[in-house]
Design a protein around this motif. Structure first.
Motif, PDB file in Angstrom:
ATOM      1  N   UNK A  96       0.846  -1.195   0.000  1.00 17.58           N
ATOM      2  CA  UNK A  96       0.000   0.000   0.000  1.00 17.58           C
ATOM      3  C   UNK A  96       0.881   1.245   0.000  1.00 17.58           C
ATOM      4  N   UNK A  97       0.636   2.118  -0.943  1.00 15.09           N
ATOM      5  CA  UNK A  97       1.429   3.332  -1.136  1.00 15.09           C
ATOM      6  C   UNK A  97       1.537   4.146   0.143  1.00 15.09           C
ATOM      7  N   UNK A  98       0.418   4.366   0.815  1.00  7.56           N
ATOM      8  CA  UNK A  98       0.381   5.281   1.955  1.00  7.56           C
ATOM      9  C   UNK A  98       1.068   4.733   3.195  1.00  7.56           C
ATOM     10  N   UNK A  99       1.453   3.468   3.198  1.00  7.24           N
ATOM     11  CA  UNK A  99       2.148   2.915   4.363  1.00  7.24           C
ATOM     12  C   UNK A  99       3.660   3.164   4.303  1.00  7.24           C
ATOM     13  N   UNK A 117       3.212  -0.709  -5.884  1.00  9.47           N
ATOM     14  CA  UNK A 117       2.416   0.027  -4.901  1.00  9.47           C
ATOM     15  C   UNK A 117       1.028   0.345  -5.443  1.00  9.47           C
ATOM     16  N   UNK A 118       0.052   0.281  -4.563  1.00 11.61           N
ATOM     17  CA  UNK A 118      -1.316   0.682  -4.870  1.00 11.61           C
ATOM     18  C   UNK A 118      -1.921   1.291  -3.621  1.00 11.61           C
ATOM     19  N   UNK A 119      -3.026   2.003  -3.793  1.00  9.45           N
ATOM     20  CA  UNK A 119      -3.602   2.692  -2.645  1.00  9.45           C
ATOM     21  C   UNK A 119      -4.817   1.997  -2.055  1.00  9.45           C
ATOM     22  N   UNK A 120      -5.228   0.843  -2.615  1.00  5.60           N
ATOM     23  CA  UNK A 120      -6.403   0.209  -2.037  1.00  5.60           C
ATOM     24  C   UNK A 120      -6.296  -1.315  -2.001  1.00  5.60           C
ATOM     25  N   UNK A 121      -7.087  -1.895  -1.135  1.00  8.38           N
ATOM     26  CA  UNK A 121      -7.049  -3.335  -0.901  1.00  8.38           C
ATOM     27  C   UNK A 121      -7.511  -4.136  -2.110  1.00  8.38           C
ATOM     28  N   UNK A 124      -4.622  -4.645  -4.386  1.00 11.37           N
ATOM     29  CA  UNK A 124      -3.674  -5.615  -3.839  1.00 11.37           C
ATOM     30  C   UNK A 124      -4.227  -7.025  -3.995  1.00 11.37           C
ATOM     31  N   UNK A 125      -5.503  -7.207  -3.710  1.00  9.69           N
ATOM     32  CA  UNK A 125      -6.103  -8.539  -3.861  1.00  9.69           C
ATOM     33  C   UNK A 125      -5.979  -9.036  -5.300  1.00  9.69           C
ATOM     34  N   UNK A 126      -6.249  -8.174  -6.280  1.00  2.00           N
ATOM     35  CA  UNK A 126      -6.109  -8.582  -7.681  1.00  2.00           C
ATOM     36  C   UNK A 126      -4.677  -9.005  -7.984  1.00  2.00           C
ATOM     37  N   UNK A 127      -3.722  -8.243  -7.464  1.00  2.00           N
ATOM     38  CA  UNK A 127      -2.317  -8.584  -7.706  1.00  2.00           C
ATOM     39  C   UNK A 127      -1.968  -9.933  -7.087  1.00  2.00           C
ATOM     40  N   UNK A 128      -2.425 -10.171  -5.862  1.00  2.00           N
ATOM     41  CA  UNK A 128      -2.150 -11.447  -5.207  1.00  2.00           C
ATOM     42  C   UNK A 128      -2.818 -12.593  -5.963  1.00  2.00           C
ATOM     43  N   UNK A 129      -4.059 -12.400  -6.358  1.00  2.92           N
ATOM     44  CA  UNK A 129      -4.803 -13.446  -7.055  1.00  2.92           C
ATOM     45  C   UNK A 129      -4.180 -13.807  -8.410  1.00  2.92           C
ATOM     46  N   UNK A 130      -3.379 -12.905  -8.965  1.00  2.00           N
ATOM     47  CA  UNK A 130      -2.701 -13.194 -10.239  1.00  2.00           C
ATOM     48  C   UNK A 130      -1.663 -14.296 -10.092  1.00  2.00           C
ATOM     49  N   UNK A 131      -1.260 -14.573  -8.860  1.00  2.00           N
ATOM     50  CA  UNK A 131      -0.226 -15.579  -8.630  1.00  2.00           C
ATOM     51  C   UNK A 131       1.185 -15.041  -8.767  1.00  2.00           C
ATOM     52  N   UNK A 134       3.042 -11.426  -3.652  1.00  2.00           N
ATOM     53  CA  UNK A 134       2.655 -11.676  -2.270  1.00  2.00           C
ATOM     54  C   UNK A 134       2.361 -10.307  -1.661  1.00  2.00           C
ATOM     55  N   UNK A 135       1.615 -10.276  -0.564  1.00  2.00           N
ATOM     56  CA  UNK A 135       1.345  -8.998   0.076  1.00  2.00           C
ATOM     57  C   UNK A 135       0.429  -9.164   1.268  1.00  2.00           C
TER      58      UNK A 135
END
Length: 190
Positions: A96-99, A117-121, A124-131, A134-135
């Motif tokens: 998450x960008x803001x962290x 980096x992204x600003x929303x969950x 991140x979920x889409x990125x993780x689901x792509x395989x 990790x995050x």
């Protein structure tokens, strides 16, 4: 939050307008300061002098991967924790960008793979689901993907982080506006 929204609406007998928007913390603070919104909920890593921050609760984030990823295969094979961590170091990491990379640091190992980096969950979920990544995700948010067999926690007893969820509002308005005072009371009690 759903209970608080219902209680606020009931308290004001439907005479209150509620818009629910998803923004990063910086944008929420900006919207508060220019009076586009009255209340914001989120993870606020920095502080603005004109905004009051009220702790609401903490949520636990765990490190996740897709069930078809190399890390998940190691976990299914009951690989030693040290071997899993070695694999994790080379993985792409969705953060998450803001962290400001605190989530990357909270992983407890040096990430040598690409960090995106992204600003929303949701992103991140889409990125993780792509395989491919990790995050960290809050456990309650990840649960539906776990139940669907698409995400898997990674070493949850060893790798986690805590986020402080806070309510933010312009300072002083709880004293001058009835809607703010009552809304704040309801949010604090839920």
């Amino acid at each position: 939050m759903d209970k608080a929204i219902g209680e606020i609406s009931n308290y004001f007998q439907g005479r209150v307008h509620i818009d629910l928007i998803v923004k990063n913390p910086y944008d929420l603070e900006t919207h508060l300061l220019d009076k586009r919104i009255d209340i914001a909920l989120g993870i606020f890593e920095s502080r603005h002098d004109s905004i009051c921050y009220i702790p609401l609760y903490q949520e636990t984030d765990y490190l996740y991967c897709a069930t078809d990823s190399a890390v998940a295969q190691l976990l299914r094979d009951n690989a030693a924790e040290a071997n899993v961590v070695t694999c994790l170091k080379a993985q792409k990491f969705a953060a998450r960008t803001f962290l400001n990379k605190t989530d990357v640091q909270d992983a407890g190992f040096q990430v040598s793979g690409e960090i995106s980096f992204t600003s929303n969950l949701e992103a991140i979920a889409f990125m993780l689901l792509s395989g491919q990544f990790i995050g960290f995700l809050p456990s309650h948010y990840a649960q539906r993907h776990i139940d669907a067999g698409r995400l898997q926690p990674i070493l949850p007893s060893a790798i986690s982080r805590t986020s402080n969820i806070e309510l933010a509002h312009r300072k002083g308005e709880e004293k001058t506006r009835k809607i703010m005072a009552n809304s704040l009371r309801i949010f604090k009690n839920n």
